[in-house]
Design a protein around this motif. Sequence first.
Motif, PDB file in Angstrom:
ATOM      1  N   THR A   1      16.220  17.961  -7.381  1.00 44.46           N
ATOM      2  CA  THR A   1      14.806  17.878  -7.052  1.00 44.46           C
ATOM      3  C   THR A   1      14.608  17.030  -5.805  1.00 44.46           C
ATOM      4  N   ASP A   2      13.411  17.094  -5.266  1.00 45.17           N
ATOM      5  CA  ASP A   2      13.097  16.275  -4.103  1.00 45.17           C
ATOM      6  C   ASP A   2      13.172  14.808  -4.490  1.00 45.17           C
ATOM      7  N   VAL A   3      13.596  13.985  -3.567  1.00 48.63           N
ATOM      8  CA  VAL A   3      13.673  12.545  -3.784  1.00 48.63           C
ATOM      9  C   VAL A   3      12.737  11.889  -2.783  1.00 48.63           C
ATOM     10  N   VAL A   4      11.900  10.976  -3.268  1.00 49.67           N
ATOM     11  CA  VAL A   4      10.993  10.241  -2.409  1.00 49.67           C
ATOM     12  C   VAL A   4      11.351   8.766  -2.510  1.00 49.67           C
ATOM     13  N   THR A   5      11.351   8.079  -1.394  1.00 48.86           N
ATOM     14  CA  THR A   5      11.663   6.655  -1.372  1.00 48.86           C
ATOM     15  C   THR A   5      10.391   5.867  -1.625  1.00 48.86           C
ATOM     16  N   ILE A   6      10.431   4.965  -2.614  1.00 51.81           N
ATOM     17  CA  ILE A   6       9.280   4.158  -2.989  1.00 51.81           C
ATOM     18  C   ILE A   6       9.623   2.683  -2.786  1.00 51.81           C
ATOM     19  N   PRO A   7       9.063   2.041  -1.762  1.00 50.98           N
ATOM     20  CA  PRO A   7       9.261   0.591  -1.624  1.00 50.98           C
ATOM     21  C   PRO A   7       8.605  -0.132  -2.797  1.00 50.98           C
ATOM     22  N   PHE A   8       9.226  -1.209  -3.271  1.00 54.07           N
ATOM     23  CA  PHE A   8       8.667  -1.946  -4.390  1.00 54.07           C
ATOM     24  C   PHE A   8       8.901  -3.441  -4.231  1.00 54.07           C
ATOM     25  N   LEU A   9       8.053  -4.223  -4.901  1.00 54.19           N
ATOM     26  CA  LEU A   9       8.226  -5.666  -5.015  1.00 54.19           C
ATOM     27  C   LEU A   9       8.408  -5.985  -6.488  1.00 54.19           C
ATOM     28  N   ALA A  10       9.530  -6.571  -6.842  1.00 53.00           N
ATOM     29  CA  ALA A  10       9.814  -6.981  -8.221  1.00 53.00           C
ATOM     30  C   ALA A  10      11.256  -7.464  -8.269  1.00 53.00           C
TER      31      ALA A  10
ATOM     32  N   LEU B   1      -3.490  -5.668 -22.007  1.00 51.30           N
ATOM     33  CA  LEU B   1      -3.046  -5.340 -20.659  1.00 51.30           C
ATOM     34  C   LEU B   1      -1.743  -6.105 -20.416  1.00 51.30           C
ATOM     35  N   VAL B   2      -0.657  -5.377 -20.176  1.00 49.34           N
ATOM     36  CA  VAL B   2       0.670  -5.980 -20.060  1.00 49.34           C
ATOM     37  C   VAL B   2       1.180  -5.805 -18.635  1.00 49.34           C
ATOM     38  N   GLY B   3       1.552  -6.898 -18.021  1.00 47.78           N
ATOM     39  CA  GLY B   3       2.103  -6.861 -16.671  1.00 47.78           C
ATOM     40  C   GLY B   3       3.522  -6.332 -16.648  1.00 47.78           C
ATOM     41  N   THR B   4       3.876  -5.680 -15.548  1.00 44.39           N
ATOM     42  CA  THR B   4       5.244  -5.197 -15.354  1.00 44.39           C
ATOM     43  C   THR B   4       5.969  -5.982 -14.272  1.00 44.39           C
ATOM     44  N   GLY B   5       5.206  -6.747 -13.479  1.00 48.65           N
ATOM     45  CA  GLY B   5       5.812  -7.473 -12.373  1.00 48.65           C
ATOM     46  C   GLY B   5       6.202  -6.575 -11.213  1.00 48.65           C
ATOM     47  N   VAL B   6       5.810  -5.306 -11.259  1.00 51.14           N
ATOM     48  CA  VAL B   6       6.193  -4.334 -10.233  1.00 51.14           C
ATOM     49  C   VAL B   6       4.977  -3.936  -9.407  1.00 51.14           C
ATOM     50  N   SER B   7       5.124  -3.994  -8.098  1.00 53.74           N
ATOM     51  CA  SER B   7       4.148  -3.435  -7.159  1.00 53.74           C
ATOM     52  C   SER B   7       4.886  -2.391  -6.333  1.00 53.74           C
TER      53      SER B   7
END
Length: 150
Positions: free
Chosen positions: A2-11, A42-48
């Motif tokens: 499948t197509d792959v998309v790059t997702i920048p993240f902070l965590a 509401l539960v945080g994931t620490g991911v942006s």
Amino acid sequence: MTDVVTIPFLAESAPSYAHHDDAGADLRASEAVSIAPGARALVGTGVSIALPEGYAAFVVPRSGLAAKHGITVLNAPGTVDAGYRGEVKVTLLNTDLERPFEVEPGDRIAQVIIMPVSRAVFVPVAELPESARGANGFGSTGIRDGASAS
């Protein structure tokens, strides 16, 4: 493939796929939360994340949590728009009316599915074209084949 998309993240760690062909990547809790019977939290994931234009992320329940513990994502699917840069948080609902559910940091609490999205142009018309289904909805096909909408 499948197509792959790059997702920048902070965590500290990225959402991760349990298997190479999974549609959803696991989101983990970044905090401890106790969810009382019938309550939500509401539960945080620490991911942006920074989604590219033309993509959205959809936060969905984990089937095992739902089946084994009655835990679901309240507004499933939760939508993360491409322009959002804050922390991805998950509103969990404990549908069990007897037992609280304990969330610990690192627990897999939901999945995120990254998908391309189309923009619509809404055009006013005098009437809509006919279809086989028509205006029937909200349970109109029943539970079993040949059943009425009761």
